[in-house]
Write an enzyme that holds these catalytic residues in place. Structure first.
Site, PDB file in Angstrom:
ATOM      1  N   GLU A 244       0.866  -1.194   0.000  1.00  0.00           N
ATOM      2  CA  GLU A 244       0.000   0.000   0.000  1.00  0.00           C
ATOM      3  C   GLU A 244       0.904   1.247   0.000  1.00  0.00           C
ATOM      4  O   GLU A 244       1.965   1.243   0.638  1.00  0.00           O
ATOM      5  CB  GLU A 244      -0.829  -0.009   1.294  1.00  0.00           C
ATOM      6  CG  GLU A 244      -1.674   1.222   1.538  1.00  0.00           C
ATOM      7  CD  GLU A 244      -2.276   1.250   2.958  1.00  0.00           C
ATOM      8  OE1 GLU A 244      -1.565   0.955   3.941  1.00  0.00           O
ATOM      9  OE2 GLU A 244      -3.474   1.574   3.078  1.00  0.00           O
TER      10      GLU A 244
ATOM     11  N   ASN B  95       0.379  -0.930   5.483  1.00  0.00           N
ATOM     12  CA  ASN B  95       1.318  -0.168   6.331  1.00  0.00           C
ATOM     13  C   ASN B  95       0.699  -0.214   7.721  1.00  0.00           C
ATOM     14  O   ASN B  95      -0.268   0.509   7.982  1.00  0.00           O
ATOM     15  CB  ASN B  95       1.397   1.299   5.922  1.00  0.00           C
ATOM     16  CG  ASN B  95       2.131   1.558   4.618  1.00  0.00           C
ATOM     17  OD1 ASN B  95       3.283   1.968   4.598  1.00  0.00           O
ATOM     18  ND2 ASN B  95       1.453   1.340   3.507  1.00  0.00           N
TER      19      ASN B  95
HETATM   20  N1  CDT Z   1      -2.856   1.558   6.650  1.00  0.00           N
HETATM   21  C1  CDT Z   1      -3.737   0.938   7.464  1.00  0.00           C
HETATM   22  O1  CDT Z   1      -4.895   0.739   7.094  1.00  0.00           O
HETATM   23  N2  CDT Z   1      -3.309   0.575   8.694  1.00  0.00           N
HETATM   24  C2  CDT Z   1      -4.178   0.031   9.699  1.00  0.00           C
HETATM   25  C3  CDT Z   1      -3.758   0.548  11.034  1.00  0.00           C
HETATM   26  C4  CDT Z   1      -4.907   0.847  11.848  1.00  0.00           C
HETATM   27  S1  CDT Z   1      -4.459   1.602  13.367  1.00  0.00           S
HETATM   28  C5  CDT Z   1      -5.176   3.158  13.221  1.00  0.00           C
HETATM   29  C6  CDT Z   1      -4.185  -1.496   9.724  1.00  0.00           C
HETATM   30  O2  CDT Z   1      -5.278  -2.061   9.833  1.00  0.00           O
HETATM   31  O3  CDT Z   1      -3.149  -2.125   9.679  1.00  0.00           O
END
Ligand code: CDT
Length: 278
Positions: free
Chosen positions: A44, A191
């Site tokens: 991503e 990420n």
């Molecule tokens: N990039 C992304 O969607 N990251 C989310 C982190 C969530 S914490 C606010 C994930 O689900 O990995």
């Protein structure tokens, strides 16, 4: 069988140029080809640092993280190389449309270099306000609109491929909607910050909930799942690795060892999913 590779990326720092990053992607594309892969899954927001961690008010400052066209001159070398090698790929990036709309987007590119599918992230995590007391921000709700293309499956060369992005992988309906369209493979980039800014979550849970989501949904929906992290410490902000390829049995058949650029690859037997579906 499908030669399926995941190209995990180590950190992309703020100072890194698109040219640097595209060079790294091309290197991994070549490695995947040399290991018999036909399709490579990149992360991503693969072309930039994970910029939603930064509060920005200036549109010009923000715009530099977005692609206004795809491909574009800075990304074209990746398309040229994949066509030369006869490889397909999945790539996540920030999209700025001609109408000024912003999406967290991914594309599927076939062996001939055609964009055969596009997805805009639906489950946007985080917040839109400035959290002054947080160690970093998670501003996906400020910098992106909710995707308007739905969860769709695309014919990519000879394979039915469904796409999603990061947080989507934690929700059962993502995979169910894709498997009801006869997806054979679900590909995604992510990420995932190692620290959850919302509660004092033990760090190991960040990886275990990631893996549980992929394994359970691969098994319950009879699909292969290939997940590519951007990971390691981007300018001091750490994100989990553990990029994996999961079979429709729910088993992890390949997993990244490092938090750096690393290619993992398998020969994915698509009949396994077919057997489960039947
Ligand atoms: N990039 C992304 O969607 N990251 C989310 C982190 C969530 S914490 C606010 C994930 O689900 O990995």
């Amino acid at each position: 069988t499908l030669g399926l590779a995941v190209a995990q990326m180590g950190p992309v720092n703020l100072a890194d140029t698109r040219e640097d990053v595209v060079g790294r992607l091309i290197e991994m594309l070549r490695e995947a080809k040399s290991r018999g892969s036909e399709v490579v899954v990149f992360p991503e927001l693969a072309l930039t640092t994970f910029f939603p961690r930064y509060w920005m008010e200036d549109e010009e400052e923000l715009d530099r993280f977005y692609e206004k066209a795809m491909p574009n001159p800075r990304v074209q070398p990746l398309f040229d190389e994949e066509r030369k090698l006869g490889m397909g790929f999945y790539l996540g990036y920030a999209e700025l449309t001609p109408e000024g709309r912003r999406f967290n987007t991914s594309i599927l590119v076939d062996k001939a270099g055609n964009i055969v599918g596009k997805y805009r992230k639906i489950h946007l995590p985080g917040h839109s306000d400035h959290k002054l007391e947080a160690p970093f921000q998670h501003l996906e709700k400020k910098y992106f609109e909710v995707g308007d293309l739905g969860f769709r499956v695309f014919d990519m060369d000879d394979t039915r491929v469904g796409m999603c992005l990061c947080n989507d992988r934690r929700w059962p309906e993502t995979y169910r909607v894709l498997s009801l369209q006869s997806a054979e493979v679900v590909v995604l980039g992510y990420n995932t910050p190692s620290i959850n800014i919302y509660w004092n979550e033990p760090i190991h849970l960040r990886t275990s909930t990631h893996l549980i989501s992929l394994q359970a949904n691969a098994y319950q929906n009879a699909v292969w799942v290939a997940a590519a992290a951007k990971c390691g410490s981007e300018d001091g902000f750490h994100m989990i690795g553990s990029s994996v390829i999961v079979a429709p049995t729910g088993e992890i058949v390949a997993r990244a060892l490092s938090e750096e650029d690393e290619v993992i690859a398998v020969k994915a037997d698509l009949r396994i999913g077919e057997n489960f579906r039947e």
